[in-house]
Write an enzyme that holds these catalytic residues in place. Structure first.
Site, PDB file in Angstrom:
ATOM      1  N   PHE A   1       0.852  -1.183   0.000  1.00 20.13           N
ATOM      2  CA  PHE A   1       0.000   0.000   0.000  1.00 20.13           C
ATOM      3  C   PHE A   1       0.890   1.236   0.000  1.00 20.13           C
ATOM      4  CE2 PHE A   1      -2.451   3.517   1.754  1.00 20.13           C
ATOM      5  CZ  PHE A   1      -3.513   3.516   0.861  1.00 20.13           C
TER       6      PHE A   1
ATOM      7  N   LYS B   1       2.606   9.212   8.622  1.00 22.30           N
ATOM      8  CA  LYS B   1       1.628   8.975   9.683  1.00 22.30           C
ATOM      9  C   LYS B   1       2.047   9.450  11.086  1.00 22.30           C
ATOM     10  CE  LYS B   1      -1.298   5.481   7.629  1.00 22.30           C
ATOM     11  NZ  LYS B   1      -0.865   4.984   6.320  1.00 22.30           N
TER      12      LYS B   1
ATOM     13  N   ASP C   1       9.090   2.577   1.910  1.00 23.62           N
ATOM     14  CA  ASP C   1       7.905   3.301   2.350  1.00 23.62           C
ATOM     15  C   ASP C   1       7.715   3.005   3.836  1.00 23.62           C
ATOM     16  OD1 ASP C   1       5.383   4.137   3.033  1.00 23.62           O
ATOM     17  OD2 ASP C   1       4.396   3.364   1.223  1.00 23.62           O
TER      18      ASP C   1
HETATM   19  C1  LIG Z   1      -1.073   5.221   4.994  1.00 24.59           C
HETATM   20  C2  LIG Z   1       0.002   4.812   4.086  1.00 24.59           C
HETATM   21  C3  LIG Z   1       0.266   5.524   2.901  1.00 24.59           C
HETATM   22  C4  LIG Z   1      -0.597   6.656   2.408  1.00 24.59           C
HETATM   23  O1  LIG Z   1      -0.614   7.746   3.280  1.00 24.59           O
HETATM   24  P1  LIG Z   1      -1.719   8.897   3.041  1.00 24.59           P
HETATM   25  O2  LIG Z   1      -1.333   9.937   4.048  1.00 24.59           O
HETATM   26  O3  LIG Z   1      -3.052   8.277   3.306  1.00 24.59           O
HETATM   27  O4  LIG Z   1      -1.580   9.355   1.655  1.00 24.59           O
HETATM   28  C5  LIG Z   1       1.338   5.127   2.136  1.00 24.59           C
HETATM   29  N1  LIG Z   1       2.115   4.092   2.494  1.00 24.59           N
HETATM   30  C6  LIG Z   1       1.889   3.393   3.623  1.00 24.59           C
HETATM   31  C7  LIG Z   1       2.808   2.274   3.985  1.00 24.59           C
HETATM   32  C8  LIG Z   1       0.824   3.716   4.451  1.00 24.59           C
HETATM   33  O5  LIG Z   1       0.583   2.982   5.549  1.00 24.59           O
END
Ligand SMILES: *Cc1c(COP(=O)(O)O)cnc(C)c1O
Length: 391
Positions: free
Chosen positions: A130, A244, A215
């Site tokens: 994701f 986050k 990421d």
């Molecule tokens: C939540 C998340 C995203 C996206 O973040 P947003 O602030 O919702 O755009 C991308 N990568 C990972 C691993 C995430 O958990």
């Protein structure tokens, strides 16, 4: 329940919260909940953390926004702090996770271009990933449910199984510029990297001149017991994205990279209006002060292990509900034998908030400030919820 004035983008639970304190939330109808979702791994310091409240109040009375046309002292301080505690030499600030990932993908292509390898435009990504909901990060994610109806997708992503080094090696072509993965897949269902995976990817990237993009939007800022999850693999990536936890609830994201690649972003080549504004930076600086304070990450590590043990004990006693417990730090997943939504609803009835993930997983992402009492309380509520489901 809700209003047609609000677009129906989310399948919202019919609860609204009035206020919070630490790991606890109080709903508008007066019920108390132990928040083991933390706004999807965002409220790293819990709710209404006195220090965050005070720095945000103070900054709010001075200056909110000036744009990136001018120096922003808070950005300089937060960047220096991140650099001092990571592999990185330079930081770019934005406001969300997808924006950080978008910047990472752009930087990787720009680096290839600057190196005279402009035909290297493709990325290797993994299944279960994701990375966000923009056109680029949706394509990087590759989840059919997210992509339905939005085609054509952005081209340039080659997908391999998560954790599979041989498949990654086989997917490298002379058009590949980078490999992008999450050290622990969050939305994918708390899938942890197998032993040696990150080190293997690092070696593979070195061998083929590829950038390794991690990421860490969910795993970063202490979630796994170290400031960044990749530290535990003893490797140094090329680009890391965070968001986050960094703002503790204030929207902020960042891309971290090394001096070798940072120069590919030059004035005008990338940017954002809101990224790293003074409010976001005031909060991020305070979050980093707390997370980097002596003993903080050690406690996350210890409490995380306690949580893992507590979950395994409940799972052992409720084999009809929980098939597997997996995770690390304060990032745990319960692979369910019942629909994950049923377990999450049963936990909510007991006063415990969890978050769903793919693979029929219920996720536990508590604020990083919890200690043994919250672990014990969560364990008891989870046990009661499992009891209700098997009754
Ligand atoms: C939540 C998340 C995203 C996206 O973040 P947003 O602030 O919702 O755009 C991308 N990568 C990972 C691993 C995430 O958990």
């Amino acid at each position: 329940m809700t209003t047609p004035a609000l677009m129906g983008t989310y399948a919202r639970t019919d609860i609204a919260f009035d206020h919070g304190e630490g790991a606890w939330l109080t709903s508008t109808d007066g019920r108390r909940f132990l928040d083991f979702g933390a706004g999807i791994a965002v409220n790293a310091l819990g709710h209404a953390h006195p220090r965050l409240v005070s720095v945000l109040r103070e900054q709010a009375g001075k200056l909110w926004h000036t744009s990136n046309l001018y120096r922003v002292p808070g950005q300089e301080r937060v960047a220096e702090r991140l650099v001092a505690h990571s592999f990185a030499d330079a930081v770019f600030f934005c406001s969300t996770g997808l924006e950080a990932n978008e910047a990472a993908l752009k930087l990787a292509r720009k680096v290839a271009h600057e190196e005279g390898q402009g035909d290297r435009v493709r990325f290797i990504v993994t299944d279960g990933a994701f990375h966000g909901r923009s056109f680029a990060t949706m394509a990087a994610t590759g989840n059919p449910k997210h992509m339905a109806g939005y085609g054509p997708m952005m081209d340039g992503f080659d997908r391999v199984p998560f954790g599979d080094l041989d498949a990654t090696r086989a997917a490298v072509t002379d058009q590949t510029c980078a490999v992008m993965i999450e050290p622990v897949q969050g939305e994918g269902g708390i899938r942890t990297a197998p032993q040696g995976y990150l080190a293997g990817l690092r070696a593979l990237c070195d061998e083929h001149g590829l950038l390794l993009i991690l990421d860490e939007v969910q795993t970063g800022i202490g979630r796994t017991g170290s400031l960044f999850a990749h530290e535990q693999a003893g490797i140094s990536p090329d680009i890391v994205t965070v968001a986050k936890g960094l703002g503790g609830g204030f929207p902020v994201g960042a891309l971290l990279t090394t001096a070798r690649w940072a120069g590919a972003f030059t004035p005008g080549s990338h940017g954002t209006t809101f990224g790293g504004n003074p409010l976001a930076m005031a909060v991020a600086e305070a979050v980093l002060d707390e997370v980097l304070a002596p003993g903080f990450l050690e406690r996350v590590d210890r409490v995380g292990a306690e949580l893992g043990e507590a979950l395994r004990r409940v799972a052992a006693d409720a084999p009809g509900v929980i098939a597997e417990v997996r995770g690390c730090g304060l990032m745990w997943g319960l692979v369910c034998r019942v629909p994950n939504g049923d377990l999450i609803a049963a936990c909510r009835d007991q006063g415990l908030l969890l978050v769903p993930a793919s693979d029929n997983v219920a996720r536990l992402l508590p604020p990083l400030i919890i200690d043994t009492p919250e672990v014990d309380a969560a364990g008891a509520m989870l046990r009661a919820a499992c009891g209700e489901l098997t009754a």
